[in-house]
Design a protein around this motif. Structure first.
Motif, PDB file in Angstrom:
ATOM      1  N   ARG A 248       0.845  -1.198   0.000  1.00  0.00           N
ATOM      2  CA  ARG A 248       0.000   0.000   0.000  1.00  0.00           C
ATOM      3  C   ARG A 248       0.880   1.247   0.000  1.00  0.00           C
ATOM      4  O   ARG A 248       1.744   1.414   0.866  1.00  0.00           O
ATOM      5  N   LEU A 249       0.634   2.132  -0.974  1.00  0.00           N
ATOM      6  CA  LEU A 249       1.313   3.421  -1.031  1.00  0.00           C
ATOM      7  C   LEU A 249       0.306   4.519  -0.718  1.00  0.00           C
ATOM      8  O   LEU A 249      -0.772   4.580  -1.299  1.00  0.00           O
ATOM      9  N   ASP A 250       0.692   5.415   0.210  1.00  0.00           N
ATOM     10  CA  ASP A 250      -0.199   6.499   0.622  1.00  0.00           C
ATOM     11  C   ASP A 250       0.081   7.809  -0.101  1.00  0.00           C
ATOM     12  O   ASP A 250      -0.856   8.566  -0.399  1.00  0.00           O
ATOM     13  N   TYR A 251       1.373   8.103  -0.355  1.00  0.00           N
ATOM     14  CA  TYR A 251       1.746   9.387  -0.949  1.00  0.00           C
ATOM     15  C   TYR A 251       2.829   9.200  -1.998  1.00  0.00           C
ATOM     16  O   TYR A 251       3.731   8.374  -1.823  1.00  0.00           O
ATOM     17  N   LEU A 252       2.748  10.005  -3.051  1.00  0.00           N
ATOM     18  CA  LEU A 252       3.807  10.063  -4.049  1.00  0.00           C
ATOM     19  C   LEU A 252       4.134  11.531  -4.294  1.00  0.00           C
ATOM     20  O   LEU A 252       3.260  12.317  -4.681  1.00  0.00           O
ATOM     21  N   VAL A 253       5.386  11.900  -4.064  1.00  0.00           N
ATOM     22  CA  VAL A 253       5.869  13.258  -4.322  1.00  0.00           C
ATOM     23  C   VAL A 253       6.794  13.197  -5.529  1.00  0.00           C
ATOM     24  O   VAL A 253       7.778  12.458  -5.525  1.00  0.00           O
ATOM     25  N   TYR A 254       6.464  13.990  -6.552  1.00  0.00           N
ATOM     26  CA  TYR A 254       7.236  13.963  -7.793  1.00  0.00           C
ATOM     27  C   TYR A 254       7.992  15.270  -7.940  1.00  0.00           C
ATOM     28  O   TYR A 254       7.384  16.344  -8.040  1.00  0.00           O
ATOM     29  N   SER A 255       9.326  15.206  -7.929  1.00  0.00           N
ATOM     30  CA  SER A 255      10.171  16.404  -7.993  1.00  0.00           C
ATOM     31  C   SER A 255      11.376  16.118  -8.866  1.00  0.00           C
ATOM     32  O   SER A 255      12.488  15.917  -8.371  1.00  0.00           O
ATOM     33  N   VAL A 256      11.158  16.093 -10.168  1.00  0.00           N
ATOM     34  CA  VAL A 256      12.210  15.709 -11.104  1.00  0.00           C
ATOM     35  C   VAL A 256      12.548  16.887 -12.019  1.00  0.00           C
ATOM     36  O   VAL A 256      11.667  17.440 -12.679  1.00  0.00           O
TER      37      VAL A 256
END
Length: 404
Positions: A136-144
């Motif tokens: 289970r994944l709760d959060y994804l932060v994308y900073s590329v």
């Protein structure tokens, strides 16, 4: 383990080596500067994935996530190991220091080094979430922020460019000579041509962010209420022609359109959210490459002084909104705005006045140049208070072990 005295050697804003102890101290200082939260869980915290975790706002998101939200999970970045001739990249050393902080805080955070654009990395992350974090994944932060991207489907490689759209842009910019003496120059950047816009959107837009969400959803790994955020920037009207209205701006617009599409889909499938977070100005390795941004940031610091909000404070506020500690407040475009302190009419008017007056002769009185130059050096671990730069330092620092 190799030890040597490291002397900062640079070409403009790019440094040839990084200082391991300085990078570690910088991360420790970020950790101390991040406000504590009474809402951090005692046991297992939420499972988060931070893509682009080793520098800039992605690093701030990782540190603030650990301290403010008690996250565990996976952090992905792309860094170079030390060699006989060169130190590792600064992000390599910052990652090692972040891993030490996570371990001391009792948080299970795995650090992966590789190409975040590749499907192989997406599969490796998905396997880890399934095996190690309960599926289970709760959060994804994308900073590329990257210069190029290879499309896993077609094999085509796209390259991003920093160009205005429509016509050439002439702007002031700030440079320093080999002795650190500042100079305000005017530079002209040719307009985008050919497929420059499409290439930049392919690299810096929302395609890879959406691919990450699709891949993890396809594996059934998105938890109920899953929330994802892509970190972005709008900036000042002073830099709009080369940034928000240029090729990078087109990519940011695509990122925001992707957020709206993902938000609708996630709301239906898992009761989740997708937003972009518009952050305020900061000195980063990416931002110093953009014409005019160095001058603007130095002038902004000259206006605001200590009121300039550091990235880790901004990201602490973002985590509060993501985790429900504060309302998730978005503008009409579905963007979380962490840049309001920068874009007030009063602040922008003061910066614009200084911008008009800025010349090589006047810049020292208008901008905080000592702060700006120190911030650039600190990106590579130099000019960090408390570090003895005359002492030899071990450069062969290992990448954090993934453990069981």
């Amino acid at each position: 383990m190799s030890e040597r005295v490291l002397i900062p050697r640079n070409r403009g804003f790019l440094f040839l080596d990084s200082h391991p102890a300085g990078c570690a101290r910088l991360v420790a200082d970020m950790w101390r500067a991040c406000p504590d939260s009474a809402g951090v869980p005692e046991g297992d915290g939420p499972v988060a994935l931070v893509i682009g975790s080793s520098a800039g706002y992605g690093l701030a998101a990782t540190v603030a996530g650990l301290k403010r939200a008690g996250i565990r999970g996976i952090a992905v970045s792309f860094e170079k190991a030390p060699t006989e001739r060169r130190t590792a990249t600064a992000g390599w050393y910052r990652t090692a220091a972040t891993a030490d902080i996570a371990r001391a805080a009792g948080r299970d955070l795995v650090f992966l080094n590789g190409d975040a654009f590749s499907d192989a990395m997406k599969e490796q992350v998905a396997d880890l979430i399934e095996r190690r974090f309960g599926g289970r994944l709760d959060y994804l932060v994308y900073s590329v922020a990257a210069p190029r991207r290879t499309d896993p489907d077609t094999g085509a490689t796209y390259a991003s460019v920093l160009r205005p759209i429509g016509e050439a842009n002439r702007t002031k910019t700030l440079v320093f000579d080999d002795r650190g003496v500042p100079e305000v120059r005017e530079v002209e950047t040719a307009p985008a041509g050919g497929d420059d816009v499409e290439q930049t959107v392919a690299v810096m837009g929302g395609a890879d962010w959406e691919r990450w969400v699709d891949h993890l959803a396809g594996r059934g790994l998105l938890g109920e209420g899953f929330t994802t955020v892509a970190l972005s920037y709008i900036g000042s009207p002073l830099t709009a022609a080369i940034y928000r209205q240029g090729t990078i701006g087109a990519a940011k617009a695509h990122l925001e359109a992707t957020a709206r599409a993902l938000d609708e889909r996630l709301g239906t499938t898992v009761g989740g959210r997708a937003v972009t977070s518009v952050n305020g100005a900061a000195v980063t390795q990416s931002s110093t490459a953009i014409p005019g941004i160095a001058l603007y940031t130095g002038l902004l610091r000259g206006v605001l002084g200590e009121a300039l909000v550091p990235p880790v404070h901004q990201l602490a506020a973002l985590w509060d909104q993501l985790t429900g500690g504060a309302p998730l407040a978005v503008d009409d475009e579905g963007r979380v705005r962490l840049d309001t302190w920068e874009l007030t009419p009063e602040v922008q008017a003061s910066v614009a006045e200084r911008w008009e007056a800025a010349t090589t002769d006047t810049i020292a009185a208008l901008a905080d140049l000592d702060w700006f130059q120190a911030e650039v050096r600190r990106l590579y671990g130099f000019s960090v208070p408390g570090i003895d730069y005359t002492a030899p330092v071990a450069t062969d620092v290992p990448w954090p072990a993934t453990g069981s």
